[in-house]
Design an enzyme around this catalytic site. Structure first.
Site, PDB file in Angstrom:
ATOM      1  N   ASP A  50       0.820  -1.213   0.000  1.00  0.00           N
ATOM      2  CA  ASP A  50       0.000   0.000   0.000  1.00  0.00           C
ATOM      3  C   ASP A  50       0.854   1.263   0.000  1.00  0.00           C
ATOM      4  OD1 ASP A  50       0.755  -0.763   2.651  1.00  0.00           O
ATOM      5  OD2 ASP A  50      -0.762   0.596   3.483  1.00  0.00           O
ATOM      6  N   GLU A  75       0.499  -1.424   5.724  1.00  0.00           N
ATOM      7  CA  GLU A  75       1.552  -0.857   6.569  1.00  0.00           C
ATOM      8  C   GLU A  75       1.332   0.623   6.800  1.00  0.00           C
ATOM      9  OE1 GLU A  75       5.237   1.165   7.699  1.00  0.00           O
ATOM     10  OE2 GLU A  75       4.068   1.464   5.864  1.00  0.00           O
ATOM     11  N   GLU A 105      11.895  -2.135   5.063  1.00  0.00           N
ATOM     12  CA  GLU A 105      12.159  -0.841   4.453  1.00  0.00           C
ATOM     13  C   GLU A 105      13.025   0.059   5.328  1.00  0.00           C
ATOM     14  OE1 GLU A 105       8.803   1.916   4.128  1.00  0.00           O
ATOM     15  OE2 GLU A 105       7.743   0.683   5.593  1.00  0.00           O
ATOM     16  N   HIS A 122       5.913  10.098   1.046  1.00  0.00           N
ATOM     17  CA  HIS A 122       4.705  10.823   1.435  1.00  0.00           C
ATOM     18  C   HIS A 122       4.672  12.253   0.875  1.00  0.00           C
ATOM     19  CE1 HIS A 122       3.830   8.068   5.173  1.00  0.00           C
ATOM     20  NE2 HIS A 122       4.344   7.398   4.144  1.00  0.00           N
TER      21      HIS A 122
END
Length: 431
Positions: free
Chosen positions: A94, A158, A186, A387
């Protein structure tokens, strides 16, 4: 510039205008086009695509759904030595939402502009999932085969805390059957010429502090009202924040002299205020919500005791909105997995920068399950854009990351059963 055109009738039917583009890059861009964006991620299209990739590489494919509609996809390269535990290469499917008006490129087109691949998930973290697979392709091409089973794992949710993803999966028998010795997950990019490696992370706590008191007309000095109580609690909590911010700006590690990073301190931020009915009525209740990220350098019990003390003194109560009940780190000293990472990095010509992750990843569930974990996304000389709008990854950085995993996987595979057993007895340190 290669333009890849998706056929909306089927997730796998792509053509490319540039046959010279490496298949690895083409596959990366295919994956980026799966709109697995929260809060309604299209996991079905990603499952079709990833299953295709796995079968194309000759990997066994299994899909588990601890929560219906939220697949955990396992692509497995089977071992030759059943005595050895497996390597798990994890990534999440996601991605976070976008504000399209702030992007100069289509966030779902995965267009390549001047060597940069623009898309949501380019850094966080679809690049890593494809790098795992393309490293396997290259190792197979070279004729190398592992002694250990290698699981490439793609998990959901996540970006919204992992509750229905990794956290649920680790509770299943399917997780135990993986017999993981080590999990890779990650990290973050780095604008320096180094790879960040995260061997722990801060524990996220979301709390709500509530003050209750007498009501009445807003024109009076009524005693024992909610406002002064909450104000006192907020002031003390923000004083703790100021103390930690000062430590962040001035603190250094005794052993290395390096300045503190965010992972070395605890952050606390006031994020929500609520309560009251109208301007001239004193409320019976007011509340404040805080986002707290607790460093492994600080005991969770000590932070809890601090909040207890503050609320008792101010006449407030508090409760968890979200609690992390343990905070583990994977130690580096004497750790053969860490030595393998260092050896691969040296061969690759890159320095490693081990540190504590400032936010939270699925690795926290892995470490809680008593399994060592490292977070590394092989991106150097790269601005951190997870983000952010106009998230991109340079094609050359993506390809270099594949080369790193080609060097790393054989070195991890070579860790012996005795070494594995030794590190298993000191898998983590709990704070």
């Amino acid at each position: 510039m290669a333009n890849i055109h998706p056929d909306p009738s089927h997730a796998l039917k792509w053509t490319t205008d540039d046959p010279s583009e490496p298949l690895a890059v083409t596959n990366f861009r295919r994956y980026l086009r799966c709109q697995t964006v929260q809060p309604t991620p299209d996991y079905a299209s990603a499952q079709v695509l990833l299953t295709h990739f796995g079968r194309d590489l000759g990997l066994a494919v299994a899909v588990h759904e601890p929560v219906k509609g939220k697949p955990v996809i396992l692509l497995t390269w089977q071992d030759a030595d059943p005595k050895l535990k497996s390597l798990v290469l994890n990534s999440h499917i996601d991605v976070v939402p976008v504000f399209p008006e702030l992007w100069t490129q289509d966030p779902w087109a995965a267009d390549k502009v001047d060597g940069r691949i623009y898309a949501r998930g380019a850094q966080d973290m679809k690049c890593v999932g494809i790098q795992y697979l393309e490293a396997i392709r290259e190792l197979k091409r070279k004729g190398w085969a592992p002694k250990r089973t290698v699981h490439v794992m793609f998990v959901p949710d996540e970006e919204i805390g992992g509750k229905d993803g990794m956290e649920k999966f680790i509770e299943t028998s399917a997780w135990k059957e993986l017999r993981p010795a080590l999990v890779l997950d990650e990290g973050l990019g780095n604008d320096e010429d180094k790879y960040k490696v995260y061997h722990g992370e801060r524990a996220p706590w979301w709390i709500e502090v509530t003050a209750s008191g007498e009501t009445g007309h807003g024109s009076q000095f009524i005693p024992d009202t909610a406002g002064p109580k909450l104000n006192k609690a907020i002031a003390r909590l923000l004083a703790f924040r100021d103390q930690q911010e000062h430590l962040f700006k001035t603190g250094t590690h005794a052993a290395t002299g390096k300045p503190y990073t965010l992972g070395d301190v605890t952050t606390l931020n006031l994020t929500l205020l609520s309560g009251g009915v109208q301007h001239n009525v004193l409320p019976t209740s007011l509340s404040a919500k805080f986002d707290i990220r607790i460093t492994p350098n600080q005991k969770l019990a000590d932070v809890r005791a601090l909040i207890d003390d503050i609320c008792a003194e101010s006449g407030c109560t508090w409760s968890f909105v979200q609690e992390t009940k343990s905070n583990h780190v994977t130690p580096l000293a004497g750790n053969p997995w860490w030595r393998a990472l260092e050896a691969a990095a040296a061969e690759h010509g890159v320095e490693l920068d081990p540190t504590i992750f400032p936010a939270a990843t699925d690795s926290r569930f892995v470490r809680r399950a008593r399994v060592p974990a490292f977070g590394v996304s092989p991106m150097r000389k790269t601005p951190v854009l997870l983000h952010c709008h106009d998230e991109y990854l340079e094609e050359k950085v993506f390809v270099e990351g594949i080369e790193f995993y080609v060097k790393l996987l054989p070195k991890l595979d070579a860790v012996g059963v005795e070494e594995e057993a030794e590190v298993g007895t000191k898998w983590t340190v709990e704070c």
